[in-house]
Scaffold this motif. Structure first.
Motif, mmCIF file in Angstrom:
data_model
loop_
_atom_site.group_PDB
_atom_site.id
_atom_site.type_symbol
_atom_site.label_atom_id
_atom_site.label_comp_id
_atom_site.label_asym_id
_atom_site.label_seq_id
_atom_site.Cartn_x
_atom_site.Cartn_y
_atom_site.Cartn_z
ATOM 1 N N ILE A 186 3.525 75.252 69.942
ATOM 2 C CA ILE A 186 3.902 74.164 69.050
ATOM 3 C C ILE A 186 5.324 74.417 68.568
ATOM 4 C CG2 ILE A 186 3.303 72.863 66.978
ATOM 5 C CD1 ILE A 186 1.164 72.789 69.103
ATOM 6 N N LEU A 187 6.150 73.388 68.558
ATOM 7 C CA LEU A 187 7.537 73.516 68.099
ATOM 8 C C LEU A 187 7.641 73.048 66.652
ATOM 9 C CD1 LEU A 187 9.527 72.251 71.221
ATOM 10 C CD2 LEU A 187 8.741 74.555 70.666
ATOM 11 N N ILE A 188 8.141 73.932 65.789
ATOM 12 C CA ILE A 188 8.358 73.640 64.373
ATOM 13 C C ILE A 188 9.854 73.509 64.140
ATOM 14 C CG2 ILE A 188 8.047 74.448 62.011
ATOM 15 C CD1 ILE A 188 5.467 73.713 63.408
ATOM 16 N N PRO A 189 10.351 72.426 63.540
ATOM 17 C CA PRO A 189 11.795 72.236 63.371
ATOM 18 C C PRO A 189 12.415 73.261 62.424
ATOM 19 C CG PRO A 189 10.590 70.551 62.178
ATOM 20 C CD PRO A 189 9.585 71.294 62.995
ATOM 21 N N LYS A 190 13.592 73.742 62.821
ATOM 22 C CA LYS A 190 14.395 74.608 61.961
ATOM 23 C C LYS A 190 15.556 73.766 61.425
ATOM 24 C CE LYS A 190 15.238 77.676 65.179
ATOM 25 N NZ LYS A 190 15.693 78.928 65.831
ATOM 26 N N GLU A 191 16.569 74.413 60.898
ATOM 27 C CA GLU A 191 17.736 73.688 60.426
ATOM 28 C C GLU A 191 18.564 73.213 61.615
ATOM 29 O OE1 GLU A 191 19.871 76.107 57.710
ATOM 30 O OE2 GLU A 191 18.262 76.190 56.225
ATOM 31 N N GLY A 192 19.333 72.173 61.420
ATOM 32 C CA GLY A 192 20.175 71.641 62.482
ATOM 33 C C GLY A 192 19.563 70.405 63.121
ATOM 34 N N SER A 193 20.230 69.895 64.122
ATOM 35 C CA SER A 193 19.793 68.678 64.792
ATOM 36 C C SER A 193 18.468 68.890 65.508
ATOM 37 C CB SER A 193 20.855 68.226 65.805
ATOM 38 O OG SER A 193 20.355 67.176 66.606
ATOM 39 N N ARG A 194 17.512 68.005 65.267
ATOM 40 C CA ARG A 194 16.219 68.112 65.926
ATOM 41 C C ARG A 194 16.277 67.655 67.380
ATOM 42 N NH1 ARG A 194 11.740 66.284 61.367
ATOM 43 N NH2 ARG A 194 12.118 68.012 59.932
ATOM 44 N N ALA A 195 17.379 67.084 67.782
ATOM 45 C CA ALA A 195 17.538 66.688 69.180
ATOM 46 C C ALA A 195 17.855 67.890 70.064
ATOM 47 C CB ALA A 195 18.637 65.644 69.306
ATOM 48 N N ASP A 196 18.195 69.029 69.441
ATOM 49 C CA ASP A 196 18.545 70.250 70.172
ATOM 50 C C ASP A 196 17.312 71.153 70.250
ATOM 51 O OD1 ASP A 196 19.518 72.606 71.187
ATOM 52 O OD2 ASP A 196 21.186 72.784 69.772
ATOM 53 N N PRO A 197 16.812 71.480 71.457
ATOM 54 C CA PRO A 197 15.609 72.318 71.575
ATOM 55 C C PRO A 197 15.741 73.678 70.911
ATOM 56 C CG PRO A 197 16.157 71.310 73.690
ATOM 57 C CD PRO A 197 17.306 71.035 72.775
ATOM 58 N N SER A 198 16.958 74.217 70.824
ATOM 59 C CA SER A 198 17.140 75.534 70.221
ATOM 60 C C SER A 198 16.932 75.517 68.709
ATOM 61 C CB SER A 198 18.533 76.089 70.543
ATOM 62 O OG SER A 198 19.543 75.292 69.951
ATOM 63 N N ASN A 199 16.871 74.342 68.111
ATOM 64 C CA ASN A 199 16.660 74.222 66.673
ATOM 65 C C ASN A 199 15.183 74.007 66.326
ATOM 66 O OD1 ASN A 199 19.359 74.559 65.962
ATOM 67 N ND2 ASN A 199 19.815 72.393 66.266
ATOM 68 N N TRP A 200 14.308 74.381 67.255
ATOM 69 C CA TRP A 200 12.867 74.318 67.016
ATOM 70 C C TRP A 200 12.282 75.712 67.206
ATOM 71 C CZ3 TRP A 200 9.929 69.604 66.416
ATOM 72 C CH2 TRP A 200 10.715 68.444 66.409
ATOM 73 N N ARG A 201 11.446 76.113 66.278
ATOM 74 C CA ARG A 201 10.831 77.439 66.340
ATOM 75 C C ARG A 201 9.485 77.350 67.063
ATOM 76 N NH1 ARG A 201 12.128 81.427 63.237
ATOM 77 N NH2 ARG A 201 12.897 80.049 61.592
ATOM 78 N N PRO A 202 9.319 78.090 68.176
ATOM 79 C CA PRO A 202 8.049 78.025 68.898
ATOM 80 C C PRO A 202 6.979 78.922 68.269
ATOM 81 C CG PRO A 202 9.568 79.451 70.071
ATOM 82 C CD PRO A 202 10.322 78.903 68.883
ATOM 83 N N ILE A 203 5.789 78.374 68.101
ATOM 84 C CA ILE A 203 4.628 79.153 67.658
ATOM 85 C C ILE A 203 3.579 79.046 68.760
ATOM 86 C CG2 ILE A 203 2.788 79.389 65.946
ATOM 87 C CD1 ILE A 203 4.633 78.269 63.865
ATOM 88 N N THR A 204 3.309 80.151 69.435
ATOM 89 C CA THR A 204 2.394 80.149 70.566
ATOM 90 C C THR A 204 1.016 80.637 70.139
ATOM 91 O OG1 THR A 204 4.211 80.482 72.129
ATOM 92 C CG2 THR A 204 2.001 81.018 72.900
ATOM 93 N N ILE A 205 -0.010 79.900 70.529
ATOM 94 C CA ILE A 205 -1.379 80.201 70.131
ATOM 95 C C ILE A 205 -2.226 80.389 71.379
ATOM 96 C CG2 ILE A 205 -3.375 79.414 68.812
ATOM 97 C CD1 ILE A 205 -1.490 77.627 67.229
#
Length: 252
Positions: free
Chosen positions: A125-144
């Motif tokens: 699941i990708l959780i948004p971090k700071e910065g543009s949400r259009a950039d994949p690197s600005n999402w924090r992955p949580i793997t379950i």
């Protein structure tokens, strides 16, 4: 105000991850093609080889032994709820399973030194971090992964932590609030230097994408150096082989 709303939004998403609740779509998120390319560059990259023998190998107490019901019940007792893996099995369902059945299954897996194929699948699941949400690197992955696998790994991790010479200042991957602990240490250090009227220096080092770039070969070389059983190393190696994950975001 905007920053406070952002923090509440991210905290709300994280709470849904922990409870396994549906995730509402966000206004902006990267395209499927961008996400595939970003994570393919990370996860499909070949791990660097590390053929050399481990330096200064140590002997450690054996941790790759049969698992007993007492360990299972102890691990369940302190197990917090979180979302299910791809198999849909919840932590609540695992807790209701008779300990004797879990004991038999876990010991068969340890005897074979191989992760079941169903456990090699996970959902991210990708959780948004700071910065543009259009950039994949600005999402924090949580793997379950599978909840059943997580229970087995809780037991093995506890054995390893009790046996291996982990440095007392290590915070990552330990059952401790590392951010709080380090903040208290830093605060105590600064206050003590000020009370003594002495100067002080603080250095912060953040290695970019350190977790993404650790070689699997380096991990197993470190395990061998620390004297971890061959059986444990074989099992852990199987958990890193032929794995896959489904990345999800913007789900309603």
């Amino acid at each position: 105000m905007a920053q406070d709303l952002y923090r509440k939004d991210r905290a709300h998403l994280a709470e849904k991850i922990i409870t396994g609740s549906p995730i509402a779509a966000v206004d902006i998120y990267p395209s499927i093609q961008e996400v595939e390319k970003f994570y393919s560059d990370i996860y499909e990259r070949h791990s660097k080889s590390d053929p050399g023998p481990p330096s200064d190998p140590k002997e450690s107490e054996s941790v790759y032994t049969s698992i007993h019901q007492e360990e299972i019940l102890g691990a369940i007792r302190t197990w917090s709820n979180s979302g299910p893996g791809p198999d849909g099995i919840t932590i609540t369902q695992v807790k209701r399973c008779p300990a004797i059945l879990l004991e038999v299954r876990f010991n068969i897996i340890l005897y074979r030194r191989m992760t079941p194929s169903a456990w090699r699948a996970s959902r991210t699941i990708l959780i948004p971090k700071e910065g543009s949400r259009a950039d994949p690197s600005n999402w924090r992955p949580i793997t379950i992964g599978s909840a059943t696998q997580r229970l087995l790994h809780r037991i093995l991790a506890k054995r390893l932590q009790a046996t291996l010479p982990i440095h007392p200042t290590q915070r990552g991957f330990r059952s401790i609030d590392g951010t709080l602990a380090n903040t208290i240490v830093l605060d105590h250090y600064i206050k003590s230097r000020r009370l003594k009227g002495k100067t002080y220096n603080v250095v912060s080092l953040d290695v970019r994408k350190a977790f993404d770039t650790v070689s699997h070969a380096a991990i197993f070389r470190a395990l061998e150096r620390l004297g971890v059983d061959q059986g444990m190393r074989d099992y852990l190696r199987s958990t890193h082989t032929n794995c896959h994950t489904n990345i999800q975001w913007g789900i309603s």
